[in-house]
Design a protein around this motif. Structure first.
Motif, PDB file in Angstrom:
ATOM      1  N   MET A  45       1.260   0.380   6.079  1.00  0.00           N
ATOM      2  CA  MET A  45       0.006   0.176   6.821  1.00  0.00           C
ATOM      3  C   MET A  45       0.086  -1.103   7.663  1.00  0.00           C
ATOM      4  O   MET A  45      -0.160  -1.090   8.867  1.00  0.00           O
ATOM      5  CB  MET A  45      -1.170   0.100   5.830  1.00  0.00           C
ATOM      6  CG  MET A  45      -2.519  -0.215   6.420  1.00  0.00           C
ATOM      7  SD  MET A  45      -2.837  -1.982   6.698  1.00  0.00           S
ATOM      8  CE  MET A  45      -3.338  -2.536   5.086  1.00  0.00           C
ATOM      9  N   GLU A  46       0.461  -2.216   7.034  1.00  0.00           N
ATOM     10  CA  GLU A  46       0.542  -3.498   7.755  1.00  0.00           C
ATOM     11  C   GLU A  46       1.520  -3.426   8.924  1.00  0.00           C
ATOM     12  O   GLU A  46       1.254  -3.962  10.005  1.00  0.00           O
ATOM     13  CB  GLU A  46       0.973  -4.624   6.793  1.00  0.00           C
ATOM     14  CG  GLU A  46      -0.113  -5.020   5.814  1.00  0.00           C
ATOM     15  CD  GLU A  46       0.403  -5.848   4.635  1.00  0.00           C
ATOM     16  OE1 GLU A  46      -0.426  -6.464   3.964  1.00  0.00           O
ATOM     17  OE2 GLU A  46       1.632  -5.853   4.372  1.00  0.00           O
ATOM     18  N   THR A  47       2.626  -2.750   8.705  1.00  0.00           N
ATOM     19  CA  THR A  47       3.630  -2.613   9.754  1.00  0.00           C
ATOM     20  C   THR A  47       3.036  -1.892  10.966  1.00  0.00           C
ATOM     21  O   THR A  47       3.276  -2.274  12.112  1.00  0.00           O
ATOM     22  CB  THR A  47       4.855  -1.843   9.210  1.00  0.00           C
ATOM     23  OG1 THR A  47       5.319  -2.524   8.045  1.00  0.00           O
ATOM     24  CG2 THR A  47       5.960  -1.757  10.239  1.00  0.00           C
ATOM     25  N   ALA A  48       2.223  -0.863  10.692  1.00  0.00           N
ATOM     26  CA  ALA A  48       1.595  -0.135  11.793  1.00  0.00           C
ATOM     27  C   ALA A  48       0.638  -1.055  12.556  1.00  0.00           C
ATOM     28  O   ALA A  48       0.680  -1.132  13.789  1.00  0.00           O
ATOM     29  CB  ALA A  48       0.835   1.075  11.249  1.00  0.00           C
ATOM     30  N   LEU A  49      -0.215  -1.773  11.843  1.00  0.00           N
ATOM     31  CA  LEU A  49      -1.194  -2.639  12.513  1.00  0.00           C
ATOM     32  C   LEU A  49      -0.503  -3.730  13.318  1.00  0.00           C
ATOM     33  O   LEU A  49      -0.863  -4.004  14.454  1.00  0.00           O
ATOM     34  CB  LEU A  49      -2.159  -3.267  11.503  1.00  0.00           C
ATOM     35  CG  LEU A  49      -3.115  -2.337  10.738  1.00  0.00           C
ATOM     36  CD1 LEU A  49      -4.268  -3.128  10.149  1.00  0.00           C
ATOM     37  CD2 LEU A  49      -3.646  -1.199  11.599  1.00  0.00           C
ATOM     38  N   ARG A  50       0.516  -4.353  12.721  1.00  0.00           N
ATOM     39  CA  ARG A  50       1.224  -5.435  13.405  1.00  0.00           C
ATOM     40  C   ARG A  50       1.871  -4.963  14.699  1.00  0.00           C
ATOM     41  O   ARG A  50       2.046  -5.720  15.635  1.00  0.00           O
ATOM     42  CB  ARG A  50       2.318  -5.992  12.498  1.00  0.00           C
ATOM     43  CG  ARG A  50       1.871  -7.241  11.793  1.00  0.00           C
ATOM     44  CD  ARG A  50       2.975  -7.768  10.914  1.00  0.00           C
ATOM     45  NE  ARG A  50       2.391  -8.165   9.640  1.00  0.00           N
ATOM     46  CZ  ARG A  50       3.067  -8.363   8.541  1.00  0.00           C
ATOM     47  NH1 ARG A  50       4.369  -8.183   8.527  1.00  0.00           N
ATOM     48  NH2 ARG A  50       2.455  -8.743   7.458  1.00  0.00           N
ATOM     49  N   ASN A  51       2.262  -3.702  14.723  1.00  0.00           N
ATOM     50  CA  ASN A  51       2.923  -3.163  15.915  1.00  0.00           C
ATOM     51  C   ASN A  51       1.986  -2.340  16.785  1.00  0.00           C
ATOM     52  O   ASN A  51       2.432  -1.590  17.646  1.00  0.00           O
ATOM     53  CB  ASN A  51       4.140  -2.341  15.484  1.00  0.00           C
ATOM     54  CG  ASN A  51       5.237  -3.228  14.917  1.00  0.00           C
ATOM     55  OD1 ASN A  51       5.973  -3.867  15.649  1.00  0.00           O
ATOM     56  ND2 ASN A  51       5.293  -3.305  13.596  1.00  0.00           N
ATOM     57  N   ALA A  52       0.681  -2.489  16.532  1.00  0.00           N
ATOM     58  CA  ALA A  52      -0.337  -1.797  17.324  1.00  0.00           C
ATOM     59  C   ALA A  52      -0.115  -0.288  17.378  1.00  0.00           C
ATOM     60  O   ALA A  52      -0.338   0.343  18.397  1.00  0.00           O
ATOM     61  CB  ALA A  52      -0.419  -2.389  18.739  1.00  0.00           C
TER      62      ALA A  52
ATOM     63  N   GLU B 191      -9.626   0.154   7.012  1.00  0.00           N
ATOM     64  CA  GLU B 191     -10.910  -0.536   6.977  1.00  0.00           C
ATOM     65  C   GLU B 191     -11.010  -1.569   5.838  1.00  0.00           C
ATOM     66  O   GLU B 191     -11.655  -2.588   5.988  1.00  0.00           O
ATOM     67  CB  GLU B 191     -11.996   0.515   6.789  1.00  0.00           C
ATOM     68  CG  GLU B 191     -13.323   0.163   7.390  1.00  0.00           C
ATOM     69  CD  GLU B 191     -14.260   1.363   7.333  1.00  0.00           C
ATOM     70  OE1 GLU B 191     -14.873   1.561   6.279  1.00  0.00           O
ATOM     71  OE2 GLU B 191     -14.352   2.088   8.338  1.00  0.00           O
ATOM     72  N   CYS B 192     -10.376  -1.290   4.715  1.00  0.00           N
ATOM     73  CA  CYS B 192     -10.508  -2.204   3.566  1.00  0.00           C
ATOM     74  C   CYS B 192      -9.381  -3.211   3.512  1.00  0.00           C
ATOM     75  O   CYS B 192      -9.279  -3.991   2.570  1.00  0.00           O
ATOM     76  CB  CYS B 192     -10.593  -1.429   2.260  1.00  0.00           C
ATOM     77  SG  CYS B 192      -9.002  -0.853   1.644  1.00  0.00           S
ATOM     78  N   GLY B 193      -8.524  -3.210   4.512  1.00  0.00           N
ATOM     79  CA  GLY B 193      -7.481  -4.227   4.575  1.00  0.00           C
ATOM     80  C   GLY B 193      -6.404  -4.077   3.512  1.00  0.00           C
ATOM     81  O   GLY B 193      -5.750  -5.048   3.168  1.00  0.00           O
ATOM     82  N   GLY B 194      -6.264  -2.880   2.986  1.00  0.00           N
ATOM     83  CA  GLY B 194      -5.171  -2.661   2.038  1.00  0.00           C
ATOM     84  C   GLY B 194      -5.568  -2.763   0.581  1.00  0.00           C
ATOM     85  O   GLY B 194      -4.713  -2.852  -0.299  1.00  0.00           O
ATOM     86  N   ALA B 195      -6.867  -2.745   0.310  1.00  0.00           N
ATOM     87  CA  ALA B 195      -7.346  -2.891  -1.066  1.00  0.00           C
ATOM     88  C   ALA B 195      -7.363  -1.555  -1.817  1.00  0.00           C
ATOM     89  O   ALA B 195      -7.848  -1.485  -2.927  1.00  0.00           O
ATOM     90  CB  ALA B 195      -8.736  -3.511  -1.069  1.00  0.00           C
TER      91      ALA B 195
END
Ligand SMILES: Cc1cc2nc3c(=O)[nH]c(=O)nc-3n(C[C@H](O)[C@H](O)[C@H](O)COP(=O)(O)OP(=O)(O)OC[C@H]3O[C@@H](n4cnc5c(N)ncnc54)[C@H](O)[C@@H]3O)c2cc1C
Ligand code: FES
Lengths: 106, 358
Positions: free
Chosen positions: A25-32, A39-43
């Motif tokens: 998930m983070e990898t996707a967001l970081r690379n737009a 929505e919950c930031g990975g919780a």
């Protein structure tokens, strides 16, 4: 270097370099990369990071925990290869991973 | 964790207007701490939240996760900080109104002497001298399944909450989901509906074991149906459902005939009615100045995740700072003739009296 490919609903593929230790998930967001809301930031509390893992990869990923299986109840069109991308940690073993994002995260 | 979708509210007919100093929209961590800072300045507050409990994102999204950047607490859980805040604001006896969404905000007063009318979807009306919007990422609202055309059915035959049980009398009701809300409403509606059907994507339920057992007993007795599957489309005319198209886990398709459907897929944050209050908005956030955290409308403040200003960080500690400053300006509106003295809680007997420790 670990490479991950995200395929969107229309079939467009985006390959990005992922940092080991980050989540898919983070990898996707970081690379737009579009298609993942998180929505919950990975919780593991929103199911808006739902992805379909390409055949062949599903058994190579770390097993999903009960919390993830439960939270998938809040996703739509859940398939046997459905995962929450915030619960998948990137390691070198995942080099070449392909995931598809759903049309809507709900 | 989804016994919380605001679906336990009952329509009420409270027409008495509640007159108060301050109304706080949102009982997240920032709204809660606003009670404290306002309270020190003798400003009494009512808090309104659509959730059935205080704590906003901390309580709803990550109650068990540790937070590491609350000053003075090397680590504290999401629920832990909410519990502490509730204890900290106790001396000020705030009044909570849960399960209610703030719908309307009307200006009654003047910029010099503001007065506002605040209305909720539950029919509650407030008159307040200041309004503190601490709405975070917006109202927590039930998720809408991405089924084409579902909007047309909402409120007519697709419901996310039970307002009146009578709506379902004699109807064929399909409930979708596997948590407490889905199971509780299955059990509650079973006696009055013509037939209830529960559908879930797997034969495993997150809901409390006693309700799962209750459901299984009804199924065994032939008094309701349980289907393992997922919905794919709605069928019907003019917003009235006739059936829901579904598929099972082998992708076999089938229809469930029904007059009403209730999907339970958790909550999502939506800006909601705030967009219609005539306030300046920037990308769904409320711009404020950083001296008073007031919006473009005098007497209406915005604090916490809902506001924006140069350098804004969506952190709890930023929200705490913001409410302290907003309270100072709010005092000018609530007590126009009183001069405000800066005091410390450690040394001011006056403040300690308010806190009940002197
Ligand atoms: C997974 C995760 C981890 C986080 N970790 C940290 C961290 O480590 N440190 C940190 O500082 N921050 C963290 N945050 C961010 C932090 O939770 C937010 O900054 C904080 O919750 C904001 O508080 P708030 O009171 O402004 O809004 P919220 O917590 O969003 O609360 C707003 C409340 O207002 C209600 N509301 C909105 N509109 C209406 C309306 N019209 N009527 C009625 N009620 C309404 C909502 O239902 C909600 O309960 C994290 C967030 C997430 C999701
Ligand atoms: S980001 Fe919310 S569950 Fe993954």
């Amino acid at each position: 270097m670990t490479k991950i490919t995200y395929v969107d609903h229309s079939g467009k593929a985006r390959e990005v370099e992922a940092e080991n230790g980050a989540t898919v998930m983070e990898t996707a967001l970081r690379n737009a990369v579009p298609g993942i809301e998180a929505e919950c930031g990975g919780a593991c509390a929103c199911a808006t990071c739902h992805v379909y893992v390409d055949a062949g990869w599903i058994d190579k990923l770390p097993k999903q925990e009960k919390m993830e299986e439960d939270m998938l109840d809040f996703a739509f069109d859940v398939q046997p290869n459905s995962r929450l991308s915030c619960q998948i940690k990137v390691t070198s073993a995942l080099d070449g991973l392909r995931v598809t994002t759903p049309a809507k995260q709900g | 964790m989804d016994a919380r979708d605001g679906d336990h509210r009952q329509g009420n007919n409270m027409t008495d207007i509640i007159k108060t100093d301050a109304v706080i929209v949102g009982a997240g961590p920032v709204g809660l701490f606003a009670v404290f800072e306002l309270g020190l300045l003798d400003i009494h507050a009512h808090l309104i939240d659509i959730l059935p409990k205080p704590g906003g994102q901390c309580a709803e999204l990550y109650p068990e996760k540790p937070i590491y950047d609350i000053p003075g607490f090397p680590t504290i859980s999401g629920q832990g900080i909410v519990d502490n805040l509730m204890k900290q604001i106790e001396p000020f006896h705030p009044t909570f109104h849960f399960n209610e969404q703030v719908e309307g905000l009307e200006v009654l007063g003047t910029p010099e002497a503001p007065l506002f009318r605040v209305t909720t979807d539950g029919g509650q009306v407030f008159e307040a001298k200041v309004v503190i919007i601490a709405a975070g990422g917006g109202s927590f609202q039930p998720k809408r399944p991405p089924v084409p055309g579902i909007e047309e059915y909402e409120g007519k035959s697709v419901f996310y909450a039970v307002r009146k049980m009578e709506t379902f009398r004699g109807k064929r009701v399909l409930l979708v989901g596997g948590g407490d809300s889905a199971l509780d409403w299955t059990l509650n509606l079973q006696p009055i509906a013509e037939r209830v059907t529960l559908m879930h994507r797997r034969d495993d339920f997150r809901a409390a074991p006693h309700s799962v057992n209750g459901m299984r007993e009804l199924v065994a007795a032939g008094k309701m149906d349980l289907i393992i599957g997922q919905m794919t489309a709605l069928k019907g005319d003019n917003g009235e459902l006739s059936a829901v198209a579904c598929k099972d886990n082998a992708n076999q398709t089938f229809d469930v005939a029904c007059d009403a459907m209730m999907p339970f897929f958790g909550l999502t944050m939506k800006l909601g009615p705030i967009a219609h209050w005539g306030l300046n908005l920037h990308e769904n956030l409320l711009p404020v100045d950083t001296a008073k955290f007031e919006t473009n409308a005098p007497g209406i403040f915005a604090v916490g995740d809902i506001n924006t200003y140069p350098g804004k960080l969506k952190l709890i500690l930023s929200g705490f700072h913001e409410v302290a400053l907003a309270a100072q300006k709010a005092h000018r509106y609530v007590y126009p003739d009183k001069k405000l003295l800066f005091q410390y809680t450690t040394s001011s007997t006056n403040l300690q009296k308010k806190l009940g420790v002197a």
